[in-house]
Design a protein around this motif. Structure first.
Motif, mmCIF file in Angstrom:
data_model
loop_
_atom_site.group_PDB
_atom_site.id
_atom_site.type_symbol
_atom_site.label_atom_id
_atom_site.label_comp_id
_atom_site.label_asym_id
_atom_site.label_seq_id
_atom_site.Cartn_x
_atom_site.Cartn_y
_atom_site.Cartn_z
ATOM 1 N N UNK A 53 -4.342 -13.483 -6.102
ATOM 2 C CA UNK A 53 -3.510 -12.459 -5.615
ATOM 3 C C UNK A 53 -2.260 -12.876 -4.928
ATOM 4 N N UNK A 54 -1.088 -12.425 -4.810
ATOM 5 C CA UNK A 54 -0.066 -12.679 -4.185
ATOM 6 C C UNK A 54 1.300 -12.759 -5.359
ATOM 7 N N UNK A 310 2.170 -2.551 1.658
ATOM 8 C CA UNK A 310 2.710 -2.697 0.512
ATOM 9 C C UNK A 310 4.117 -3.297 0.804
ATOM 10 N N UNK A 311 4.715 -4.055 -0.082
ATOM 11 C CA UNK A 311 6.294 -4.745 -0.109
ATOM 12 C C UNK A 311 6.697 -4.091 -1.329
ATOM 13 N N UNK A 343 5.859 -4.571 -5.234
ATOM 14 C CA UNK A 343 5.805 -6.088 -5.683
ATOM 15 C C UNK A 343 4.586 -6.906 -4.996
ATOM 16 N N UNK A 344 4.033 -6.097 -3.987
ATOM 17 C CA UNK A 344 3.084 -6.910 -3.487
ATOM 18 C C UNK A 344 2.129 -6.013 -2.624
ATOM 19 N N UNK A 367 -2.858 -6.376 -10.479
ATOM 20 C CA UNK A 367 -3.860 -7.125 -9.454
ATOM 21 C C UNK A 367 -3.444 -8.500 -9.231
ATOM 22 N N UNK A 368 -2.314 -8.837 -9.859
ATOM 23 C CA UNK A 368 -2.039 -10.373 -9.747
ATOM 24 C C UNK A 368 -0.967 -10.254 -8.424
ATOM 25 N N UNK A 369 -0.432 -9.059 -8.099
ATOM 26 C CA UNK A 369 0.149 -8.977 -7.135
ATOM 27 C C UNK A 369 -0.293 -8.591 -5.599
ATOM 28 N N UNK A 370 -1.863 -8.862 -5.652
ATOM 29 C CA UNK A 370 -2.544 -8.475 -4.452
ATOM 30 C C UNK A 370 -2.565 -9.834 -3.588
ATOM 31 N N UNK A 371 -2.557 -9.815 -2.379
ATOM 32 C CA UNK A 371 -2.527 -10.913 -1.456
ATOM 33 C C UNK A 371 -3.824 -10.747 -0.419
ATOM 34 N N UNK A 372 -4.724 -11.498 -0.475
ATOM 35 C CA UNK A 372 -6.011 -11.326 0.243
ATOM 36 C C UNK A 372 -5.347 -11.934 1.757
ATOM 37 N N UNK A 373 -5.507 -11.169 2.877
ATOM 38 C CA UNK A 373 -5.231 -12.022 4.046
ATOM 39 C C UNK A 373 -6.413 -12.257 5.185
#
Length: 767
Positions: A53-54, A310-311, A343-344, A367-373
């Motif tokens: 992600x990210x 969302x960005x 984009x994110x 799915x590649x644009x997901x960032x887990x925080x």
């Protein structure tokens, strides 16, 4: 303060070493090596769903004009470009990520005051937001449209997105850990608490429940998603709660979304009972909302809720038509910015798989644009902690000094009388902006002998004394021209407002040139002195903004030099009229002259070195990306010319490579103030330039920029001292290696110097 190493696991240095050894990257079909595979099919097992992600008042049309295309740069390099190796550049996007990692290192540095560390965590987060909105968005657009454009280091957009994605997930985890594992407990030790709902006492919960019912509940709008209610639009950078509710009678589950209001402080301060002066307790607003979701969904059972954000792509270009009003075109594009593609997608790490799949599907996010925080989302909220009254946990208050040339604050000297005696170089924030540059404009507005004021405005403050002075001057009958750059990214709406305010006051407002942003920082005052017309000028490296002038390190020259006055007269004729002049006496301008002038100066330094003169090149800038300038610097190194570069952010040049750049040294200085000035020094040639331009394509090809030559020996000595301090062996910095690693320097020792502290002492500023 000892800098913290940024060479943790997951740095992009491996990508750079790959280039040095001529090995090709493994793009993995455009993705970084997955942490967990992900598909959006709800029938897929969980382990196959979590991927890396990210990832990736109007003006008439004739008041903005087109210039002819910039001519090719003229290089004076002694050897052909073909003689240089192909793998001679670092990737600019990965270099930017390294810069933000250095910002993060300041937050991790325990020698920094605690609340200053919180500020750096917030800066890291806001930097990353803009990086995705602009840089990642641009790469994604190129990838999706199939544009075969490779970066200077040979990577396709997809390959760059893959490296960015992997590096970003590592940085996000490090960022979260710096807050959750270190800063948050340390703040609690100092009685500054960021708590959850369940951490509150019953009395505090009761008070906040009443506050929620009276102040927050009426603002909230829960939006259901079902056949009668389409999935709502999610605005960029808004914080939201994704919620699943169950009908207790039918047993069916539904999705709903609640937007966390942005016009209420994100961190809600809880008043202590009895009031404790030292104690500050904050509850994130989403925690308060989550605790009261039952009131929003009466009769339903809330089964889960998770935060997400969302960005969206904000990298738009105004379609500038010479027959259309630029203000109207820009306002149309601004209205569309909020609808840019995602984009994110940032999500709480504990978000359930089926909820995540729904968000991916409805938002159309890769799915590649997901960032887990793994903690609190959107740490830009930590800027709020600056309001906590705990002086011992902050930097000492900083008070700029009035430049000696302008007298005391209480007994100021006339700026015009001072400049008739000689040029003055001001260095902000150490020299006060308000008692130098601001006073220059204010005295011009009030002086009956002043006939005209001409000014560029790129960014300014919300209550700008510069704008007020221009309005006063126009109302007093002076000829006032303001070139307001309404295309300054993220300040467009504010600048449109300023432009209309100035127009209503009688200021002649122009918006610049088609296809170019006006980024130069120049001002000229025309004054009648007996039978003589004299021009007084300011050319700087930073904006006419009194607020950022206390936070950004910048330079400016105030002068009555008639040749510089003639140069600015010609430049304003380009900006406001139909002149196409591109050569001047003592300034360099882009898009035609800066690259050409800098490359020529490098070439002259090489020739003088070969003739036996003591040569040397020193450059201080925010970013060094332009390949023609970098190649010229490589040729200088090969000719034995020592090159020292102090760069705050991006550096695509590879220093210390045998046979290519062993005479080039690069360091980066970060600290309390944002290093923003640009200085170009050529020792053998004896020339020193300051101005608004970084060595980037956008500055050299798509902007109006200005560099001014500094000639007065007293002033050049000031510029030389800046380098002497920045390059001192004991000055705290990061040093760039040949394979892309940034190493904290010096490694240890009690005699480590702080460059900014040394400059403050030299200028007599307090802080």
């Amino acid at each position: 303060m000892k800098p913290v190493s940024t060479n943790d696991g997951g740095t992009p240095n491996s990508a750079r070493k790959r280039k040095t050894s001529a090995a090709k990257p493994e793009p993995d079909n455009g993705t970084a090596k997955p942490v967990r595979a992900r598909k959006t099919n709800s029938s897929t097992p969980r382990t196959a769903v979590r991927a890396t992600r990210g990832g990736s008042a109007s003006r008439p049309a004739q008041e903005f004009r087109a210039l002819p295309a910039a001519p090719p740069a003229v290089t004076s390099a002694p050897t052909a470009v073909e003689s240089l190796p192909d793998d001679r550049y670092f990737n600019r996007e990965l270099s930017w990520q390294d810069f933000n990692a250095r910002v993060l290192a300041l937050a991790e540095d325990e020698s920094q005051p605690l609340l200053e560390r919180a500020k750096f965590l917030a800066i890291f987060a806001s930097n990353l937001d803009e990086f995705y909105m602009v840089r990642v968005a641009g790469l994604k657009r190129r990838d999706e449209t199939g544009l075969p454009v490779r970066s200077a280091d040979g990577l396709t957009p997809r390959e760059q997105l893959a490296y960015i994605a992997k590096r970003n997930q590592d940085l996000v985890e490090r960022h979260t850990n710096a807050f959750e594992l270190h800063l948050r407990p340390q703040l609690a030790d100092e009685d500054i608490h960021i708590v959850g709902w369940n951490d509150l006492t019953g009395a505090d919960q009761l008070r906040l429940s009443n506050y929620f019912s009276e102040q927050i509940f009426p603002v909230l709008t829960p939006l259901a998603v079902d056949p009668a209610h389409p999935f709502p639009y999610i605005s960029g950078l808004s914080l939201n709660l994704a919620i699943t509710v169950r009908d207790p009678e039918a047993g069916t589950e539904r999705f709903a979304r609640v937007k966390v209001p942005s016009n209420v402080p994100r961190l809600m301060r809880i008043e202590q009972q009895p009031r404790e002066v030292r104690t500050a307790t904050f509850l994130p607003l989403e925690e308060l909302i989550a605790a009261h979701l039952g009131e929003l969904f009466t009769g339903m059972e809330v089964t889960e809720h998770h935060a997400f954000r969302v960005t969206r792509n904000a990298d738009f270009e105004v379609e500038e038509d010479r027959d259309e009003d630029l203000l109207q075109a820009l306002e149309r594009e601004l209205a569309q910015r909020r609808f840019g593609p995602p984009v994110r997608l940032e999500v709480a790490q504990d978000m359930s798989e089926h909820m995540l799949e729904l968000l991916l599907r409805e938002l159309e996010v890769d799915p590649r644009d997901v960032v887990e925080v793994p903690g609190l989302l959107d740490l830009t909220c930590l800027h709020q902690l600056s309001g906590v009254d705990r002086k011992e946990l902050k930097d000492r208050p900083f008070v700029p000094a009035t430049h000696p040339a302008f007298g005391e604050r209480e007994t100021p000297k006339s700026v015009f009388a001072t400049l008739r005696e000689g040029d003055v170089l001001v260095h902000h924030p150490y020299d006060s902006f308000s008692t130098s540059v601001q006073r220059f404009i204010e005295q011009a507005a009030a002086d009956s002998k002043v006939l005209a004021i001409k000014q560029t405005l790129y960014r300014t403050s919300g209550d700008s004394p510069i704008v007020d002075a221009l309005i006063d001057a126009a109302e007093a009958g002076k000829q006032v021209v303001a070139l307001v750059e309404i295309k300054a990214r993220f300040d467009e709406q504010a600048n449109i407002t300023w432009a209309r305010t100035l127009e209503r006051a009688g200021v002649h407002v122009v918006y610049g040139l088609v296809g170019l942003k006006t980024h130069c920082k120049v001002s000229m005052v025309v004054r009648q002195e007996g039978s003589t017309i004299r021009r007084y000028c300011h050319i700087g490296t930073g904006n006419y903004n009194p607020k950022t002038a206390r936070l950004y390190e910048d330079l400016g020259i105030l002068t009555a030099d008639p040749t510089i006055g003639a140069d600015l007269t010609d430049l304003f004729n380009v900006l406001t009229g139909y002149s196409r002049q591109d050569t001047y006496r003592n300034i360099l301008t882009s898009p035609h002259g800066i690259r050409r002038g800098i490359v020529r100066a490098i070439g002259e330094e090489i020739e003088l070195a070969r003739a036996g003169q003591t040569a040397g090149i020193r450059i201080k800038c925010n970013s060094l990306v332009d390949e023609q300038v970098i190649d010229a610097l490589y040729h200088a190194s090969q000719a034995g010319v020592p090159v020292d570069i102090v760069v705050r952010g991006i550096c695509a040049l590879k220093p210390g490579v045998e046979g290519l750049s062993e005479n080039i040294h690069v360091r980066s200085i970060l600290g309390r103030f944002l290093e923003h000035s640009r200085i170009f020094t050529f020792l053998a040639g004896g020339t020193r330039w300051i101005g608004s331009a970084d060595m980037m394509h956008r500055n050299l090809d798509r902007r109006i920029e200005a560099l001014v030559r500094v000639k007065d020996p007293k002033l050049t000595a000031q510029l030389d001292y800046i380098f002497e301090s920045a390059l001192h062996p004991s000055t705290r910095c990061w040093v760039l290696g040949s394979t892309g690693e940034w190493t904290p320097f010096p490694a240890s020792g009690d005699d480590v110097r702080d460059h900014q502290v040394e400059l403050a002492k030299r200028h007599g500023a307090a802080g």
